[in-house]
Design a protein around this motif. Structure first.
Motif, PDB file in Angstrom:
ATOM      1  N   ASP A 121       0.897  -1.165   0.000  1.00  0.00           N
ATOM      2  CA  ASP A 121       0.000   0.000   0.000  1.00  0.00           C
ATOM      3  C   ASP A 121       0.929   1.207   0.000  1.00  0.00           C
ATOM      4  OD1 ASP A 121      -1.650   2.131   0.606  1.00  0.00           O
ATOM      5  OD2 ASP A 121      -2.850   1.041   2.064  1.00  0.00           O
ATOM      6  N   ILE A 122       1.189   1.782  -1.193  1.00  0.00           N
ATOM      7  CA  ILE A 122       2.321   2.711  -1.293  1.00  0.00           C
ATOM      8  C   ILE A 122       1.962   4.154  -1.658  1.00  0.00           C
ATOM      9  CG2 ILE A 122       3.779   0.763  -1.975  1.00  0.00           C
ATOM     10  CD1 ILE A 122       4.006   2.191  -4.750  1.00  0.00           C
ATOM     11  N   PHE A 123       0.689   4.442  -1.919  1.00  0.00           N
ATOM     12  CA  PHE A 123       0.355   5.801  -2.323  1.00  0.00           C
ATOM     13  C   PHE A 123      -0.371   6.546  -1.201  1.00  0.00           C
ATOM     14  CE2 PHE A 123       0.681   3.455  -6.356  1.00  0.00           C
ATOM     15  CZ  PHE A 123       1.697   4.200  -6.939  1.00  0.00           C
ATOM     16  N   PRO A 124      -0.085   7.854  -1.007  1.00  0.00           N
ATOM     17  CA  PRO A 124      -0.655   8.608   0.103  1.00  0.00           C
ATOM     18  C   PRO A 124      -2.170   8.784  -0.021  1.00  0.00           C
ATOM     19  CG  PRO A 124       1.168   9.795  -0.944  1.00  0.00           C
ATOM     20  CD  PRO A 124       0.814   8.671  -1.843  1.00  0.00           C
ATOM     21  N   ARG A 125      -2.826   8.903   1.109  1.00  0.00           N
ATOM     22  CA  ARG A 125      -4.241   9.272   1.145  1.00  0.00           C
ATOM     23  C   ARG A 125      -4.589   9.752   2.549  1.00  0.00           C
ATOM     24  NH1 ARG A 125      -4.222   3.798   0.710  1.00  0.00           N
ATOM     25  NH2 ARG A 125      -4.836   2.675   2.601  1.00  0.00           N
ATOM     26  N   LYS A 126      -5.733  10.314   2.679  1.00  0.00           N
ATOM     27  CA  LYS A 126      -6.190  10.874   3.943  1.00  0.00           C
ATOM     28  C   LYS A 126      -6.295   9.770   5.003  1.00  0.00           C
ATOM     29  CE  LYS A 126      -9.825  13.901   5.781  1.00  0.00           C
ATOM     30  NZ  LYS A 126      -8.903  14.987   6.184  1.00  0.00           N
ATOM     31  N   ASN A 127      -5.859  10.121   6.224  1.00  0.00           N
ATOM     32  CA  ASN A 127      -5.950   9.250   7.407  1.00  0.00           C
ATOM     33  C   ASN A 127      -5.017   8.044   7.374  1.00  0.00           C
ATOM     34  OD1 ASN A 127      -7.863  10.877   8.628  1.00  0.00           O
ATOM     35  ND2 ASN A 127      -9.595   9.755   7.766  1.00  0.00           N
TER      36      ASN A 127
END
Length: 501
Positions: free
Chosen positions: A266-272
């Motif tokens: 799980d390598i891409f940024p996202r909220k929380n």
């Protein structure tokens, strides 16, 4: 013995359950019962019947392997069978740690009122020519400090020290070092051992400051920028959508096929989502998960190489040896990950990305990294000092920070408040950061031993042999020995920082 191994299996199942819940919290911000999972494990470890099975096993243990297993499990159980107060305090610590980790994982910084991610801040620090803007980005990270203290960070420090005192240790730092099976005086000589190298570090820093920013002084908001000036290729745009194939082809060089391992990325940024990088070895030999945050820059492969090293390590272990796997030192785990991380600068990895020669700049940046990484020792000592001082306020923490860095590097205090709370280790993994630097020392030692044994000056000349060396000499026996014992068994000498240089 059937009851004993059944008990071990059940304990492992509870640990796996907790790891899965932590993965969810770190990747989504949702907590589906971490506190309850901790309590379930605590109750299991407190169970007198389970403890009696451990004591019975220890009495009957005859050979070195059985005795080591007994020692590992005894260390896991013993603190739960001292006093009820100690157990209650342990649960309170776990609860407070979880509360603060949720704040850390979901907090987002702001620059000029606009929300920015940790990745965005790293990009500014790395690429922005405007020194004042870099400075603003650096100090944006101190925005988390007050919320952490307001919500009980100092209370957590005090709870841990109280626990250590009830356990019979001087402070939590001493308690953790002993729990990690390290010699209590292992850090005593570090300051003297590093003194001459820190002088070189400071001189090199001034040299780079004059060369790249026209200043006599290198500040914390300059380090990443200088690194990019030395090697602009680190910021080269790459298509991260192909990351898995890149990693698979690279690790095949060593005989490790990640297609055969159940590693989730799980390598891409996202909220929380947590903005750090982690490997969650959910279940050895069956399930490993990697969290990272990337934005299509070559340098971001560093964390993917590091965390994939962890993942491969977890799959190379014998899943049947549950107890021995519990006894593996965090230093060994980090050392193996560091080995693969360093290939960011090796032609065997970078030739997939660059047609022009980057050899010279990568050689220089590798040397820069090695000497500048001595700055990380400040984080280690600050981590230790948090538990050796009577802290009452956030200002006390800031004053302690400046004191540590002044003593070690002769840094002068600056007007703004030094960011510290963003580094999640102080909250969730206390007295752990030495594992990274000692892992670097271990990494350096392993390479030197391998070079000597195989008559080469680079791992890339015999990668398959190195993969086998790593498995046979390090991974396979890693749970059977305490860290310092394994280090000496491989190197023929006691642990020393001299291996790093």
């Amino acid at each position: 013995m059937v009851k004993f191994y059944g008990m071990v299996e059940r304990l492992y199942e509870l640990d796996v359950k907790l790891s899965k819940l932590e993965w969810v919290q770190y990747t989504t911000g949702y907590d589906f019962g971490i506190e309850e999972a901790h309590e379930e494990i605590n109750n299991f470890l407190k169970d007198e019947k389970n403890y009696s099975l451990v004591l019975e096993y220890m009495e009957k243990a005859s050979g070195p392997v059985e005795k080591r297993k007994g020692e590992i499990l005894y260390n896991e159980f013993k603190s739960y069978h001292l006093t009820k107060e100690l157990n209650d305090l342990n649960f309170e610590i776990q609860k407070k740690t979880n509360e603060l980790s949720k704040i850390l994982n979901t907090f987002r910084f702001k620059i000029d009122g606009k929300e920015v991610s940790g990745v965005d801040i790293d990009c500014i620090l790395s690429r922005e020519d405007d020194r004042e803007l870099r400075k603003k980005a650096f100090f944006a990270k101190n925005q988390i400090d007050k919320p952490m203290v307001d919500n009980g960070f100092i209370d957590l420090i005090n709870l841990r020290n109280e626990y250590a005192g009830m356990y019979g240790e001087k402070d939590f730092m001493e308690y953790r070092i002993k729990s990690d099976e390290l010699s209590p005086n292992i850090f005593d000589t570090w300051e003297d051992d590093l003194k001459e190298h820190i002088i070189v570090l400071n001189e090199k820093g001034r040299e780079y400051a004059r060369k790249f920013i026209g200043s006599e002084e290198l500040m914390p908001w300059d380090y990443s920028y200088i690194k990019s000036k030395i090697s602009s290729s680190l910021n080269s745009h790459v298509d991260m959508s192909n990351y898995y194939n890149v990693l698979r082809e690279f690790f095949l060089n060593f005989g490790f096929d990640i297609n055969k391992f159940n590693i989730t990325y799980d390598i891409f940024p996202r909220k929380n989502k947590s903005e750090w990088g982690y490997n969650f070895p959910i279940k050895y030999g069956e399930d490993s998960r990697i969290l990272a945050n990337v934005k299509n820059q070559y340098r971001e492969y560093e964390v993917l190489l590091h965390e994939t090293g962890h993942g491969i390590h977890s799959f190379m272990l014998n899943p049947e040896e549950i107890i021995l796997n519990m006894g593996i030192s965090g230093i060994i785990e980090e050392g193996i990950a560091d080995l693969f991380e360093e290939f960011l600068y090796d032609k065997m990895f970078y030739e997939k990305f660059f047609t022009n020669s980057v050899e010279k700049e990568f050689e220089e940046i590798h040397e820069y990294d090695k000497i500048s990484h001595l700055r990380f020792v400040g984080n280690i000592f600050f981590d230790h000092e948090l538990y050796k001082n009577d802290l009452k306020s956030l200002d006390d923490i800031y004053n302690l920070y400046f004191k540590v860095y002044n003593k070690l590097y002769n840094d002068k205090p600056y007007n703004q408040k030094p960011p510290f709370g963003f580094r999640i280790h102080y909250t969730t993994h206390p007295i752990y950061m030495h594992n990274y630097f000692m892992g670097d020392v271990t990494c350096s030692m392993l390479k030197k031993v391998f070079y000597r044994k195989y008559g080469v000056d680079s791992i890339s000349k015999k990668p398959k042999e190195f993969g086998n060396f790593l498995f046979e000499q390090v991974i396979k026996p890693s749970g059977l020995y305490k860290y310092e014992e394994l280090f000496e068994k491989i190197s023929g000498e006691k642990f020393s920082l001299k291996w790093y240089f």
